[in-house]
Write an enzyme that holds these catalytic residues in place. Structure first.
Site, mmCIF file in Angstrom:
data_model
loop_
_atom_site.group_PDB
_atom_site.id
_atom_site.type_symbol
_atom_site.label_atom_id
_atom_site.label_comp_id
_atom_site.label_asym_id
_atom_site.label_seq_id
_atom_site.Cartn_x
_atom_site.Cartn_y
_atom_site.Cartn_z
ATOM 1 N N TYR A 109 -12.087 -6.114 1.343
ATOM 2 C CA TYR A 109 -11.885 -4.996 2.272
ATOM 3 C C TYR A 109 -12.988 -5.030 3.334
ATOM 4 O O TYR A 109 -14.161 -4.827 3.049
ATOM 5 C CB TYR A 109 -11.854 -3.653 1.533
ATOM 6 C CG TYR A 109 -10.631 -3.502 0.637
ATOM 7 C CD1 TYR A 109 -9.524 -4.344 0.758
ATOM 8 C CD2 TYR A 109 -10.570 -2.510 -0.335
ATOM 9 C CE1 TYR A 109 -8.406 -4.216 -0.050
ATOM 10 C CE2 TYR A 109 -9.445 -2.364 -1.147
ATOM 11 C CZ TYR A 109 -8.381 -3.226 -1.004
ATOM 12 O OH TYR A 109 -7.265 -3.098 -1.820
ATOM 13 N N GLN B 266 -1.941 -3.503 -10.824
ATOM 14 C CA GLN B 266 -1.883 -2.729 -9.576
ATOM 15 C C GLN B 266 -0.852 -3.386 -8.667
ATOM 16 O O GLN B 266 -1.029 -4.532 -8.252
ATOM 17 C CB GLN B 266 -3.263 -2.720 -8.909
ATOM 18 C CG GLN B 266 -3.310 -1.856 -7.665
ATOM 19 C CD GLN B 266 -4.686 -1.803 -7.011
ATOM 20 O OE1 GLN B 266 -4.820 -2.040 -5.812
ATOM 21 N NE2 GLN B 266 -5.706 -1.463 -7.773
ATOM 22 N N SER C 7 -0.230 1.569 -1.780
ATOM 23 C CA SER C 7 0.644 2.079 -0.707
ATOM 24 C C SER C 7 1.706 3.030 -1.248
ATOM 25 O O SER C 7 2.911 2.838 -1.008
ATOM 26 C CB SER C 7 1.285 0.932 0.079
ATOM 27 O OG SER C 7 0.320 0.252 0.850
HETATM 28 N N1 LIG Z 1 -3.759 -4.571 -4.731
HETATM 29 C C1 LIG Z 1 -3.287 -4.748 -3.521
HETATM 30 O O1 LIG Z 1 -2.753 -5.825 -3.183
HETATM 31 C C2 LIG Z 1 -3.398 -3.640 -2.527
HETATM 32 C C3 LIG Z 1 -2.763 -3.731 -1.275
HETATM 33 C C4 LIG Z 1 -2.882 -2.659 -0.392
HETATM 34 C C5 LIG Z 1 -3.620 -1.542 -0.761
HETATM 35 N N2 LIG Z 1 -4.245 -1.479 -1.987
HETATM 36 C C6 LIG Z 1 -5.005 -0.279 -2.418
HETATM 37 O O2 LIG Z 1 -4.124 0.836 -2.331
HETATM 38 C C7 LIG Z 1 -4.760 1.870 -1.600
HETATM 39 C C8 LIG Z 1 -3.725 2.736 -0.936
HETATM 40 O O3 LIG Z 1 -2.927 1.968 -0.032
HETATM 41 P P1 LIG Z 1 -2.522 2.586 1.367
HETATM 42 O O4 LIG Z 1 -3.743 2.934 2.133
HETATM 43 O O5 LIG Z 1 -1.557 1.686 2.001
HETATM 44 O O6 LIG Z 1 -1.822 3.938 0.836
HETATM 45 P P2 LIG Z 1 -0.869 5.036 1.481
HETATM 46 O O7 LIG Z 1 -1.356 6.338 0.906
HETATM 47 O O8 LIG Z 1 0.543 4.653 1.256
HETATM 48 O O9 LIG Z 1 -1.112 5.001 3.041
HETATM 49 C C9 LIG Z 1 -2.287 5.510 3.599
HETATM 50 C C10 LIG Z 1 -2.007 5.768 5.063
HETATM 51 O O10 LIG Z 1 -1.129 6.889 5.175
HETATM 52 C C11 LIG Z 1 -1.700 7.861 6.027
HETATM 53 N N3 LIG Z 1 -1.384 9.203 5.530
HETATM 54 C C12 LIG Z 1 -1.590 9.710 4.278
HETATM 55 N N4 LIG Z 1 -1.157 10.988 4.207
HETATM 56 C C13 LIG Z 1 -0.681 11.287 5.438
HETATM 57 C C14 LIG Z 1 -0.069 12.443 6.003
HETATM 58 N N5 LIG Z 1 0.115 13.552 5.280
HETATM 59 N N6 LIG Z 1 0.336 12.394 7.308
HETATM 60 C C15 LIG Z 1 0.155 11.266 8.054
HETATM 61 N N7 LIG Z 1 -0.415 10.139 7.577
HETATM 62 C C16 LIG Z 1 -0.827 10.143 6.276
HETATM 63 C C17 LIG Z 1 -3.193 7.609 5.963
HETATM 64 O O11 LIG Z 1 -3.795 8.082 7.168
HETATM 65 P P3 LIG Z 1 -5.091 9.067 7.098
HETATM 66 O O12 LIG Z 1 -6.224 8.252 6.609
HETATM 67 O O13 LIG Z 1 -5.221 9.537 8.503
HETATM 68 O O14 LIG Z 1 -4.728 10.195 6.151
HETATM 69 C C18 LIG Z 1 -3.269 6.109 5.829
HETATM 70 O O15 LIG Z 1 -3.194 5.475 7.092
HETATM 71 C C19 LIG Z 1 -5.729 1.141 -0.664
HETATM 72 O O16 LIG Z 1 -6.790 1.958 -0.243
HETATM 73 C C20 LIG Z 1 -6.220 0.035 -1.559
HETATM 74 O O17 LIG Z 1 -7.256 0.547 -2.400
HETATM 75 C C21 LIG Z 1 -4.135 -2.506 -2.862
#
Ligand SMILES: NC(=O)c1ccc[n+]([C@@H]2O[C@H](COP(=O)([O-])OP(=O)(O)OC[C@H]3O[C@@H](n4cnc5c(N)ncnc54)[C@H](OP(=O)(O)O)[C@@H]3O)[C@@H](O)[C@H]2O)c1
Length: 296
Positions: A48, A176, A206
């Protein structure tokens, strides 16, 4: 709080790009908010921002109390390599799972995170060249040395989890994978069943489709938003559509990794999530809205 009991986890992947969490004091405020709301686990990876997110975590620790530091649980991952300034010599995206790489990456993550032990260490992606005995042996050695408390995997198929487990060297406690109403493969490809059978935690990355739930302009996104907007009024306090999706995941025993970098949003999502008892018909309605077809 054990991983099995965690209602949700905070994912730090986007932390350096969020207004609230880009600085060490802000990151620490997010961690304090998480801990105050029963979210004790934070998810990292060595890649990251080329390690900068882990380093931010390390800097933030000095803004936390000793009691907060004691409660905080850390997940990190290794194995993904891509061409970037922080990964010299890498000319194309690939994976590594050899013992030397694991040992090197754990040491680097421990130093950046400023902790003596990583509570859960994941193989980030299945490496098609993985020598299971060697990789599982390295994970066992890392547990033995106390550098990691437990291990798991990420984006592993059922067969790949079986291979690691059946090596007899380690018991992965989590897989995960991407899970959301948009990406529900885990329900049918065996990953969810396997997690239940092996008492592993299925962690959803996500969970909101990486913001597709809010900004997606495709038919599935529009159908899902329409469905959730109508549904939220049926629940006490009219929770956000994001919290309904998180509750959808919890209803089947999947633990969402909250990707928001907004302290206010995280607080709301966690408190609404705790209050939602998702009705079984609502659960199926969400699935059908995202799929665009009825279950048979
Ligand atoms: N193992 C893997 O291969 C892998 C891959 C990808 C991710 N991950 C992990 O999974 C975690 C979560 O993934 P993700 O970040 O994609 O999760 P997500 O919760 O699906 O998406 C987060 C995004 O949604 C936005 N968001 C959340 N609530 C909102 C709302 N009410 N209105 C508008 N926008 C909103 C956030 O913006 P704001 O910040 O402005 O709220 C952020 O840009 C990552 O941090 C990482 O730790 C792991």
């Amino acid at each position: 709080m054990s991983l099995q009991e965690a209602p949700a986890i905070w994912g730090a992947m986007r932390a350096r790009h969020g207004q609230d969490t880009a600085t060490a004091p802000g990151f620490a405020r997010m961690i304090s908010t998480c801990l105050d709301n029963g979210v004790d686990w934070v998810d990292h990876a060595d890649i990251y921002d080329d390690g900068a997110v882990e380093a931010l975590h390390g800097q933030a620790l000095q803004h936390l109390t000793a009691s907060e530091r004691g409660r905080l649980r850390v997940i990190s991952k290794c194995g993904v390599r891509f061409a970037s300034p922080g990964q010299p010599g890498v000319r194309l995206h690939h994976y590594r799972s050899d013992a030397a790489w694991l040992h090197q990456q754990v040491d680097a993550s421990l130093a950046r995170l400023g902790v003596e032990q990583i509570d859960l260490y994941l193989l980030h992606r299945p490496d098609y060249l993985m020598q299971v005995e060697e990789t599982a042996g390295a994970l066992a050695d890392l547990i033995e040395s106390g550098k990691i408390a437990a291990c798991g995997v990420s984006n592993f198929s059922v067969h790949q989890v079986d291979a690691v487990t059946e090596s007899g060297r380690v018991h992965p406690i989590a897989n995960q994978v991407e899970v959301s109403p948009f990406h529900a493969d885990a329900l049918d490809n065996g990953q969810l069943d396997q997690a239940r059978r092996r008492a592993m935690v299925l962690l959803a990355w996500s969970p909101l489709g990486g913001s597709r739930l809010f900004v997606g302009d495709d038919a599935a996104s529009r159908r899902l938003r329409t469905c959730l907007e109508a549904m939220r009024t049926r629940y006490s306090g009219a929770p956000g559509i994001d919290s309904l999706v998180l509750a959808w995941l919890r209803r089947m025993g999947v633990t969402p990794i909250l990707g928001t970098a907004s302290i206010e949003r995280l607080q709301r999502q966690v408190s609404e999530l705790a209050a939602i008892e998702m009705d079984v018909q609502d659960w199926y309605e969400i699935l059908e809205a995202a799929r665009g077809i009825r279950v048979p």
